[in-house]
Design a protein around this motif. Structure first.
Motif, PDB file in Angstrom:
ATOM      1  N   PRO A   1       0.805  -1.229   0.000  1.00  0.00           N
ATOM      2  CA  PRO A   1       0.000   0.000   0.000  1.00  0.00           C
ATOM      3  C   PRO A   1       0.834   1.273   0.000  1.00  0.00           C
ATOM      4  CG  PRO A   1       0.107  -0.874   2.211  1.00  0.00           C
ATOM      5  CD  PRO A   1       0.860  -1.849   1.337  1.00  0.00           C
ATOM      6  N   LEU A   2       1.782   1.361  -0.923  1.00  0.00           N
ATOM      7  CA  LEU A   2       2.634   2.534  -1.055  1.00  0.00           C
ATOM      8  C   LEU A   2       2.740   2.902  -2.530  1.00  0.00           C
ATOM      9  CD1 LEU A   2       5.519   1.367   1.308  1.00  0.00           C
ATOM     10  CD2 LEU A   2       3.923   3.207   1.790  1.00  0.00           C
ATOM     11  N   PRO A   3       2.765   4.188  -2.848  1.00  0.00           N
ATOM     12  CA  PRO A   3       2.877   4.603  -4.256  1.00  0.00           C
ATOM     13  C   PRO A   3       4.179   4.106  -4.873  1.00  0.00           C
ATOM     14  CG  PRO A   3       2.273   6.455  -2.828  1.00  0.00           C
ATOM     15  CD  PRO A   3       2.678   5.340  -1.929  1.00  0.00           C
ATOM     16  N   HIS A   4       4.083   3.481  -6.026  1.00  0.00           N
ATOM     17  CA  HIS A   4       5.258   2.903  -6.685  1.00  0.00           C
ATOM     18  C   HIS A   4       6.347   3.956  -6.920  1.00  0.00           C
ATOM     19  CE1 HIS A   4       7.358  -0.070  -9.158  1.00  0.00           C
ATOM     20  NE2 HIS A   4       7.584   0.885 -10.034  1.00  0.00           N
ATOM     21  N   ARG A   5       5.936   5.144  -7.350  1.00  0.00           N
ATOM     22  CA  ARG A   5       6.908   6.192  -7.683  1.00  0.00           C
ATOM     23  C   ARG A   5       7.668   6.667  -6.448  1.00  0.00           C
ATOM     24  NH1 ARG A   5       4.656  10.793  -5.911  1.00  0.00           N
ATOM     25  NH2 ARG A   5       2.391  10.803  -5.581  1.00  0.00           N
ATOM     26  N   ARG A   6       7.050   6.542  -5.255  1.00  0.00           N
ATOM     27  CA  ARG A   6       7.706   7.009  -4.038  1.00  0.00           C
ATOM     28  C   ARG A   6       8.815   6.071  -3.569  1.00  0.00           C
ATOM     29  NH1 ARG A   6       4.922  10.286  -0.650  1.00  0.00           N
ATOM     30  NH2 ARG A   6       6.920  10.331   0.460  1.00  0.00           N
ATOM     31  N   LEU A   7       8.784   4.821  -4.068  1.00  0.00           N
ATOM     32  CA  LEU A   7       9.695   3.820  -3.544  1.00  0.00           C
ATOM     33  C   LEU A   7      11.071   3.824  -4.211  1.00  0.00           C
ATOM     34  CD1 LEU A   7       7.166   0.876  -3.182  1.00  0.00           C
ATOM     35  CD2 LEU A   7       8.208   2.184  -1.334  1.00  0.00           C
ATOM     36  N   THR A   8      11.191   4.523  -5.331  1.00  0.00           N
ATOM     37  CA  THR A   8      12.447   4.505  -6.089  1.00  0.00           C
ATOM     38  C   THR A   8      13.682   4.815  -5.237  1.00  0.00           C
ATOM     39  OG1 THR A   8      11.248   5.127  -8.087  1.00  0.00           O
ATOM     40  CG2 THR A   8      13.632   5.443  -8.112  1.00  0.00           C
ATOM     41  N   PRO A   9      13.644   5.797  -4.323  1.00  0.00           N
ATOM     42  CA  PRO A   9      14.853   6.088  -3.528  1.00  0.00           C
ATOM     43  C   PRO A   9      15.284   4.941  -2.621  1.00  0.00           C
ATOM     44  CG  PRO A   9      13.288   7.915  -3.422  1.00  0.00           C
ATOM     45  CD  PRO A   9      12.563   6.769  -4.047  1.00  0.00           C
ATOM     46  N   LEU A  10      14.402   3.969  -2.414  1.00  0.00           N
ATOM     47  CA  LEU A  10      14.722   2.883  -1.503  1.00  0.00           C
ATOM     48  C   LEU A  10      15.309   1.661  -2.191  1.00  0.00           C
ATOM     49  CD1 LEU A  10      11.615   2.934   0.886  1.00  0.00           C
ATOM     50  CD2 LEU A  10      13.796   4.132   1.116  1.00  0.00           C
ATOM     51  N   PHE A  11      15.260   1.618  -3.530  1.00  0.00           N
ATOM     52  CA  PHE A  11      15.753   0.445  -4.233  1.00  0.00           C
ATOM     53  C   PHE A  11      17.246   0.253  -3.975  1.00  0.00           C
ATOM     54  CE2 PHE A  11      12.201   1.212  -7.520  1.00  0.00           C
ATOM     55  CZ  PHE A  11      11.291   0.549  -6.707  1.00  0.00           C
ATOM     56  N   ALA A  12      17.601  -0.973  -3.570  1.00  0.00           N
ATOM     57  CA  ALA A  12      18.983  -1.357  -3.250  1.00  0.00           C
ATOM     58  C   ALA A  12      19.537  -0.631  -2.028  1.00  0.00           C
ATOM     59  CB  ALA A  12      19.912  -1.146  -4.441  1.00  0.00           C
ATOM     60  N   SER A  13      18.659  -0.062  -1.221  1.00  0.00           N
ATOM     61  CA  SER A  13      19.145   0.598  -0.006  1.00  0.00           C
ATOM     62  C   SER A  13      19.327  -0.424   1.111  1.00  0.00           C
ATOM     63  CB  SER A  13      18.153   1.678   0.440  1.00  0.00           C
ATOM     64  OG  SER A  13      16.913   1.088   0.812  1.00  0.00           O
ATOM     65  N   ARG A  14      20.161  -0.082   2.051  1.00  0.00           N
ATOM     66  CA  ARG A  14      20.391  -0.936   3.218  1.00  0.00           C
ATOM     67  C   ARG A  14      19.530  -0.431   4.375  1.00  0.00           C
ATOM     68  NH1 ARG A  14      26.081  -1.144   6.605  1.00  0.00           N
ATOM     69  NH2 ARG A  14      25.304  -2.270   8.432  1.00  0.00           N
ATOM     70  N   MET A  15      18.798  -1.361   5.009  1.00  0.00           N
ATOM     71  CA  MET A  15      17.953  -1.011   6.144  1.00  0.00           C
ATOM     72  C   MET A  15      18.304  -1.917   7.319  1.00  0.00           C
ATOM     73  SD  MET A  15      14.323  -0.416   4.127  1.00  0.00           S
ATOM     74  CE  MET A  15      14.597  -1.774   2.979  1.00  0.00           C
ATOM     75  N   SER A  16      18.433  -1.333   8.474  1.00  0.00           N
ATOM     76  CA  SER A  16      18.844  -2.095   9.652  1.00  0.00           C
ATOM     77  C   SER A  16      17.746  -3.057  10.094  1.00  0.00           C
ATOM     78  CB  SER A  16      19.185  -1.146  10.802  1.00  0.00           C
ATOM     79  OG  SER A  16      19.424  -1.886  11.994  1.00  0.00           O
ATOM     80  N   GLY A  17      18.161  -4.268  10.411  1.00  0.00           N
ATOM     81  CA  GLY A  17      17.248  -5.234  11.008  1.00  0.00           C
ATOM     82  C   GLY A  17      17.565  -5.450  12.473  1.00  0.00           C
ATOM     83  N   ALA A  18      18.255  -4.488  13.075  1.00  0.00           N
ATOM     84  CA  ALA A  18      18.696  -4.641  14.466  1.00  0.00           C
ATOM     85  C   ALA A  18      17.926  -3.776  15.446  1.00  0.00           C
ATOM     86  CB  ALA A  18      20.193  -4.318  14.575  1.00  0.00           C
ATOM     87  N   GLU A  19      17.049  -2.896  14.954  1.00  0.00           N
ATOM     88  CA  GLU A  19      16.335  -2.017  15.872  1.00  0.00           C
ATOM     89  C   GLU A  19      14.985  -1.636  15.290  1.00  0.00           C
ATOM     90  OE1 GLU A  19      18.999   1.254  16.227  1.00  0.00           O
ATOM     91  OE2 GLU A  19      18.721   1.923  14.163  1.00  0.00           O
ATOM     92  N   GLY A  20      14.074  -1.258  16.175  1.00  0.00           N
ATOM     93  CA  GLY A  20      12.768  -0.755  15.763  1.00  0.00           C
ATOM     94  C   GLY A  20      11.983  -1.729  14.902  1.00  0.00           C
ATOM     95  N   ILE A  21      11.269  -1.182  13.913  1.00  0.00           N
ATOM     96  CA  ILE A  21      10.446  -1.986  13.020  1.00  0.00           C
ATOM     97  C   ILE A  21      11.297  -2.986  12.248  1.00  0.00           C
ATOM     98  CG2 ILE A  21       9.032  -1.903  10.935  1.00  0.00           C
ATOM     99  CD1 ILE A  21       7.426  -1.170  13.272  1.00  0.00           C
ATOM    100  N   GLY A  22      12.514  -2.603  11.870  1.00  0.00           N
ATOM    101  CA  GLY A  22      13.394  -3.513  11.139  1.00  0.00           C
ATOM    102  C   GLY A  22      13.694  -4.767  11.939  1.00  0.00           C
ATOM    103  N   ALA A  23      13.957  -4.616  13.239  1.00  0.00           N
ATOM    104  CA  ALA A  23      14.232  -5.768  14.095  1.00  0.00           C
ATOM    105  C   ALA A  23      12.991  -6.638  14.242  1.00  0.00           C
ATOM    106  CB  ALA A  23      14.721  -5.299  15.459  1.00  0.00           C
ATOM    107  N   LEU A  24      11.833  -5.998  14.379  1.00  0.00           N
ATOM    108  CA  LEU A  24      10.586  -6.752  14.512  1.00  0.00           C
ATOM    109  C   LEU A  24      10.300  -7.543  13.242  1.00  0.00           C
ATOM    110  CD1 LEU A  24       8.135  -7.346  16.295  1.00  0.00           C
ATOM    111  CD2 LEU A  24       7.028  -5.326  15.327  1.00  0.00           C
ATOM    112  N   LEU A  25      10.515  -6.915  12.092  1.00  0.00           N
ATOM    113  CA  LEU A  25      10.286  -7.595  10.818  1.00  0.00           C
ATOM    114  C   LEU A  25      11.271  -8.756  10.639  1.00  0.00           C
ATOM    115  CD1 LEU A  25       9.068  -7.931   8.005  1.00  0.00           C
ATOM    116  CD2 LEU A  25      10.601  -6.097   7.209  1.00  0.00           C
ATOM    117  N   ALA A  26      12.550  -8.516  10.923  1.00  0.00           N
ATOM    118  CA  ALA A  26      13.550  -9.571  10.776  1.00  0.00           C
ATOM    119  C   ALA A  26      13.215 -10.763  11.667  1.00  0.00           C
ATOM    120  CB  ALA A  26      14.946  -9.023  11.110  1.00  0.00           C
ATOM    121  N   ASP A  27      12.857 -10.484  12.906  1.00  0.00           N
ATOM    122  CA  ASP A  27      12.504 -11.558  13.834  1.00  0.00           C
ATOM    123  C   ASP A  27      11.271 -12.317  13.336  1.00  0.00           C
ATOM    124  OD1 ASP A  27      12.792 -12.873  16.537  1.00  0.00           O
ATOM    125  OD2 ASP A  27      10.770 -12.062  16.749  1.00  0.00           O
TER     126      ASP A  27
END
Length: 343
Positions: free
Chosen positions: A142-168
């Motif tokens: 549920p996110l606009p496709h055009r808005r996501l371009t800056p995130l392609f191939a970006s590194r996101m932490s899976g050690a804290e916050g939502i990233g840690a919850l998602l990784a777990d």
């Protein structure tokens, strides 16, 4: 739930790499692969369908892959891919951006665009890179496709916050799929989508790109995880939970309004669930009921007994005796003999 498993260990070494490429050709991640281990490509992929999304837990030798426009035209490419590195270092390139992801970090890219990736191990004697990927149809996020371009191939932490919850969350589901029922697949996939959308929203310029209801559900999942991690803390309550998530107590209660429970009831029910599990465990038979109750936040023996009887219609002592007796019968030598005779 039972995953579909593809394991090259079941076939001759000379055929492994070719069959892996054939398997890859049936997915939206079709790539041209190079590897120094083509003569003995020991790899495994476990596919798990969760409603709108698919999770794949990979283990494979170090490799390098390129996805060209020609390969994109030959595959069903209308999806995103979010990858969690489990072992080794993953490197993703897309649209001039590069993400270098050590174990525990995540990256995200669009399967409809050319990309390049490599995954190598950090030690010469380690021949297995590993990752979990989520394949997400474009129209499911549920996110606009055009808005996501800056995130392609970006590194996101899976050690804290939502990233840690998602990784777990991804690790738990793919590690023990047998603990979940097939009827729960859509709901489990929905939770994963909410967490992914919220994580991506946090990395956009404005989190307002994430729909309000998606943010609400992701925050609720975060609160649930926090409660489960702190059940043994006697101070756990609406105030401490609200403070940990930078909410007012009123906002926390409002978060639970559509859940057919309250904050206090959720804490109590989770504590009782842990107590039931431990009381029924023969390995913990030497621990007193009071010690088990205290471990999960019940410091008052009488209060615990009342709460337990209210939900189980029996005392903790009776519940424990019944379940330990059942375990004793199942594991008794006579039971093993009878089982052998019926085979």
């Amino acid at each position: 739930m039972q995953p579909q498993i593809f394991d090259t260990a079941q076939i001759p070494a000379a055929d492994r790499f070719g069959l892996w490429l054939e398997m890859l050709a049936q997915t939206p991640t079709l790539m041209r692969i190079r590897t120094e281990h083509a003569d003995n490509f020991e790899a495994r992929a476990e596919f798990l369908e969760l409603g709108p999304i698919q999770l794949i837990r990979h283990r494979y030798p170090p490799l390098h892959g390129i996805r060209t426009r020609k390969l994109i035209s030959r595959s069903d490419a209308d999806c995103y891919l979010l990858a969690l590195t489990l072992n080794g270092t993953g490197i993703a390139d897309q649209d001039g951006q590069r993400g270098i992801c050590p174990p525990g970090d995540l990256t995200f890219y669009d399967c409809a665009r050319p990309q390049e990736l490599s995954h190598h191990t950090d030690r010469a004697d380690d021949r297995s890179a590993a990752s979990i990927v989520a394949l997400i149809p474009h129209d499911a996020l549920p996110l606009p496709h055009r808005r996501l371009t800056p995130l392609f191939a970006s590194r996101m932490s899976g050690a804290e916050g939502i990233g840690a919850l998602l990784a777990d969350y991804l690790i738990r589901i793919t590690s023990h799929p047998d603990q979940y029922h097939a009827v729960d697949a859509d709901r489990l996939g929905g939770v994963a989508l909410d967490l992914i959308a919220t994580l991506l929203g946090r990395h956009l310029v404005s989190e307002e790109a994430v729909p309000t209801e998606v943010r609400r559900r992701a925050l609720l999942a975060q609160v649930h995880a926090y409660v489960r991690q702190h059940l043994g803390d006697v101070t756990l309550g609406p105030g401490t939970i609200a403070d940990a998530h930078h909410l007012s107590v009123r906002s926390l209660h409002r978060l639970f309004e559509d859940e057919e429970t309250t904050v206090a009831a959720y804490i109590r029910d989770e504590r009782l669930a842990r107590c039931r599990r431990d009381l029924a465990d023969p390995a913990l038979a030497d621990r007193s009921i009071q010690v088990i109750a205290g471990r999960w936040g019940f410091r008052d023996k009488a209060h615990f007994s009342r709460a337990f009887r209210a939900t189980q219609a029996e005392t903790p002592q009776a519940f424990r005796a019944r379940h330990l007796e059942q375990a004793r019968i199942v594991n008794s030598p006579a039971s093993e003999v009878n089982s052998t005779r019926t085979q």
